[in-house]
Design an enzyme around this catalytic site. Structure first.
Site, PDB file in Angstrom:
ATOM      1  N   ARG A  89     -15.673  16.617  -0.774  1.00  0.00           N
ATOM      2  CA  ARG A  89     -15.184  17.252   0.432  1.00  0.00           C
ATOM      3  C   ARG A  89     -16.390  17.557   1.143  1.00  0.00           C
ATOM      4  O   ARG A  89     -17.490  18.060   0.814  1.00  0.00           O
ATOM      5  CB  ARG A  89     -14.411  18.482  -0.089  1.00  0.00           C
ATOM      6  CG  ARG A  89     -13.094  18.124  -0.465  1.00  0.00           C
ATOM      7  CD  ARG A  89     -12.096  19.414  -0.687  1.00  0.00           C
ATOM      8  NE  ARG A  89     -10.958  19.214  -1.574  1.00  0.00           N
ATOM      9  CZ  ARG A  89      -9.777  18.955  -1.098  1.00  0.00           C
ATOM     10  NH1 ARG A  89      -9.633  19.285   0.283  1.00  0.00           N
ATOM     11  NH2 ARG A  89      -8.741  18.555  -1.791  1.00  0.00           N
ATOM     12  N   ASP A 104     -10.606   6.163  -9.066  1.00  0.00           N
ATOM     13  CA  ASP A 104      -9.508   5.530  -9.891  1.00  0.00           C
ATOM     14  C   ASP A 104      -9.726   5.164 -11.110  1.00  0.00           C
ATOM     15  O   ASP A 104     -10.707   4.527 -11.430  1.00  0.00           O
ATOM     16  CB  ASP A 104      -8.950   4.406  -8.922  1.00  0.00           C
ATOM     17  CG  ASP A 104      -8.266   4.940  -7.619  1.00  0.00           C
ATOM     18  OD1 ASP A 104      -7.919   5.998  -7.343  1.00  0.00           O
ATOM     19  OD2 ASP A 104      -8.679   4.185  -6.525  1.00  0.00           O
TER      20      ASP A 104
HETATM   21  N1  A4P Z   1      -2.490   7.665  -9.296  1.00  0.00           N
HETATM   22  C1  A4P Z   1      -1.650   6.839  -9.634  1.00  0.00           C
HETATM   23  N2  A4P Z   1      -2.360   5.965 -10.531  1.00  0.00           N
HETATM   24  C2  A4P Z   1      -3.520   6.273 -10.396  1.00  0.00           C
HETATM   25  C3  A4P Z   1      -4.687   5.793 -11.305  1.00  0.00           C
HETATM   26  N3  A4P Z   1      -4.674   4.703 -12.207  1.00  0.00           N
HETATM   27  N4  A4P Z   1      -5.835   6.213 -10.917  1.00  0.00           N
HETATM   28  C4  A4P Z   1      -2.294   8.952  -8.396  1.00  0.00           C
HETATM   29  C5  A4P Z   1      -5.832   7.406  -9.998  1.00  0.00           C
HETATM   30  N5  A4P Z   1      -4.999   7.939  -9.475  1.00  0.00           N
HETATM   31  C6  A4P Z   1      -3.863   7.415  -9.648  1.00  0.00           C
HETATM   32  O1  A4P Z   1      -4.360   8.953  -5.090  1.00  0.00           O
HETATM   33  C7  A4P Z   1      -3.135   9.466  -5.083  1.00  0.00           C
HETATM   34  C8  A4P Z   1      -2.336   9.799  -6.282  1.00  0.00           C
HETATM   35  O2  A4P Z   1      -2.391   8.391  -6.971  1.00  0.00           O
HETATM   36  C9  A4P Z   1      -2.988  10.706  -7.183  1.00  0.00           C
HETATM   37  O3  A4P Z   1      -2.706  12.080  -6.765  1.00  0.00           O
HETATM   38  C10 A4P Z   1      -2.861  10.137  -8.702  1.00  0.00           C
HETATM   39  O4  A4P Z   1      -1.988  10.907  -9.289  1.00  0.00           O
HETATM   40  P1  A4P Z   1      -5.441   9.619  -4.537  1.00  0.00           P
HETATM   41  O5  A4P Z   1      -6.608   8.959  -4.838  1.00  0.00           O
HETATM   42  O6  A4P Z   1      -5.232  11.123  -4.369  1.00  0.00           O
HETATM   43  O7  A4P Z   1      -4.987   9.325  -2.856  1.00  0.00           O
HETATM   44  P2  A4P Z   1      -5.656   8.121  -1.790  1.00  0.00           P
HETATM   45  O8  A4P Z   1      -6.988   7.735  -2.445  1.00  0.00           O
HETATM   46  O9  A4P Z   1      -6.024   8.927  -0.806  1.00  0.00           O
HETATM   47  O10 A4P Z   1      -4.842   7.154  -1.639  1.00  0.00           O
HETATM   48  P3  A4P Z   1      -4.545   5.812  -2.396  1.00  0.00           P
HETATM   49  O11 A4P Z   1      -3.333   5.356  -1.708  1.00  0.00           O
HETATM   50  O12 A4P Z   1      -4.978   5.989  -3.528  1.00  0.00           O
HETATM   51  O13 A4P Z   1      -5.784   5.134  -1.348  1.00  0.00           O
HETATM   52  P4  A4P Z   1      -6.580   4.199  -2.385  1.00  0.00           P
HETATM   53  O14 A4P Z   1      -5.894   3.138  -2.748  1.00  0.00           O
HETATM   54  O15 A4P Z   1      -7.527   4.806  -3.210  1.00  0.00           O
HETATM   55  O16 A4P Z   1      -7.525   3.544  -0.776  1.00  0.00           O
HETATM   56  N6  A4P Z   1     -11.768   0.063   1.453  1.00  0.00           N
HETATM   57  C11 A4P Z   1     -12.980   0.036   0.743  1.00  0.00           C
HETATM   58  N7  A4P Z   1     -13.683  -1.041   1.006  1.00  0.00           N
HETATM   59  N8  A4P Z   1     -13.211   0.726  -0.444  1.00  0.00           N
HETATM   60  C12 A4P Z   1     -12.388   1.723  -0.657  1.00  0.00           C
HETATM   61  O17 A4P Z   1     -12.874   2.266  -1.868  1.00  0.00           O
HETATM   62  N9  A4P Z   1     -10.293   2.815  -0.525  1.00  0.00           N
HETATM   63  C13 A4P Z   1      -9.233   3.151  -0.020  1.00  0.00           C
HETATM   64  C14 A4P Z   1      -8.380   4.227  -0.475  1.00  0.00           C
HETATM   65  C15 A4P Z   1      -8.909   2.365   1.446  1.00  0.00           C
HETATM   66  N10 A4P Z   1      -9.954   1.385   1.785  1.00  0.00           N
HETATM   67  C16 A4P Z   1     -11.086   1.113   0.939  1.00  0.00           C
HETATM   68  C17 A4P Z   1     -11.287   1.902  -0.013  1.00  0.00           C
HETATM   69 MG    MG Z   2      -7.261   6.627  -4.732  1.00  0.00          MG
END
Ligand code: A4P
Ligand code: MG
Length: 170
Positions: A89, A104
């Site tokens: 944050r 993740d």
């Molecule tokens: N959760 C379920 N499975 C898992 C897992 N295997 N590992 C749950 C971690 N968490 C997991 O995730 C939401 C909920 O997913 C968690 O509370 C957990 O219980 P989060 O990380 O809190 O939410 P977020 O990251 O805001 O959303 P989301 O959908 O996870 O986004 P993403 O998929 O992480 O995308 N582009 C590039 N180039 N590089 C990146 O790193 N990241 C994102 C975020 C978008 N674009 C990106 C990148």
């Molecule tokens: Mg995530």
């Protein structure tokens, strides 16, 4: 005790790490915390990656860390959330800024988990070159326990580009 596996039951976990706000600071902080959490840890190279999904945002830094843990999957997830809160944050403004460190759980041994808060293997691995490139760099022959396919075979089917090696991960 219930949050720990049996003695000697160390499992190999792969964790994806990403940041696109103050990424130097947040990646360094996140990595040092991961190294405290996992034994026998290794990190992929550090990559600068074009944003996927919502594209009107800064480039990300991404990497993958592998190591051993005796924590259960849910306990590990809880620890990762604590680290995200500590480093992820922006504390410079008046209010908490957006979260800027994503941790993740990509793989947890060969386990397949479909819990409400935790899906493993992470369902997006095979669609994301910013994960597949550092993952297969760490272990070229690594396989998806769900499909039995190598992650390299998923990578080969995706368009290339958008992922640039910066250098070693510290
Ligand atoms: N959760 C379920 N499975 C898992 C897992 N295997 N590992 C749950 C971690 N968490 C997991 O995730 C939401 C909920 O997913 C968690 O509370 C957990 O219980 P989060 O990380 O809190 O939410 P977020 O990251 O805001 O959303 P989301 O959908 O996870 O986004 P993403 O998929 O992480 O995308 N582009 C590039 N180039 N590089 C990146 O790193 N990241 C994102 C975020 C978008 N674009 C990106 C990148
Ligand atoms: Mg995530």
């Amino acid at each position: 005790l219930k949050n720990r596996l049996k003695d000697n039951d160390l499992e190999k976990v792969y964790i994806g790490i990403g940041s696109n706000l103050e990424p130097d600071k947040n990646m360094a902080g996140g990595l040092s915390e991961l190294y405290r959490l996992l034994t026998d840890h290794r990190c992929s190279s550090l990559y600068r990656t074009e944003p996927v999904g919502k594209t009107d945002q800064p480039d990300f830094f991404n990497a993958v860390v592998v190591g051993l843990t005796s924590l259960s999957p849910l306990k590990l997830l809880e620890k990762l959330h604590q680290i995200e809160r500590r480093y992820g944050r922006d504390r410079t403004g008046q209010r908490w800024g957006p979260r800027t460190l994503d941790l993740d759980i990509l793989l947890f041994g060969k386990r397949i988990l479909n819990e409400q808060d935790l899906v493993v293997p992470h369902p997006e691995i095979k669609n994301r070159t910013f994960v597949l490139i550092p993952l297969t760099e760490l272990e070229p022959g690594i396989m998806d326990p769900k499909s039995g396919r190598t992650f390299l075979s998923f990578l080969e089917q995706l368009p290339s580009g958008g992922v640039y090696r910066i250098g070693p991960c510290h």
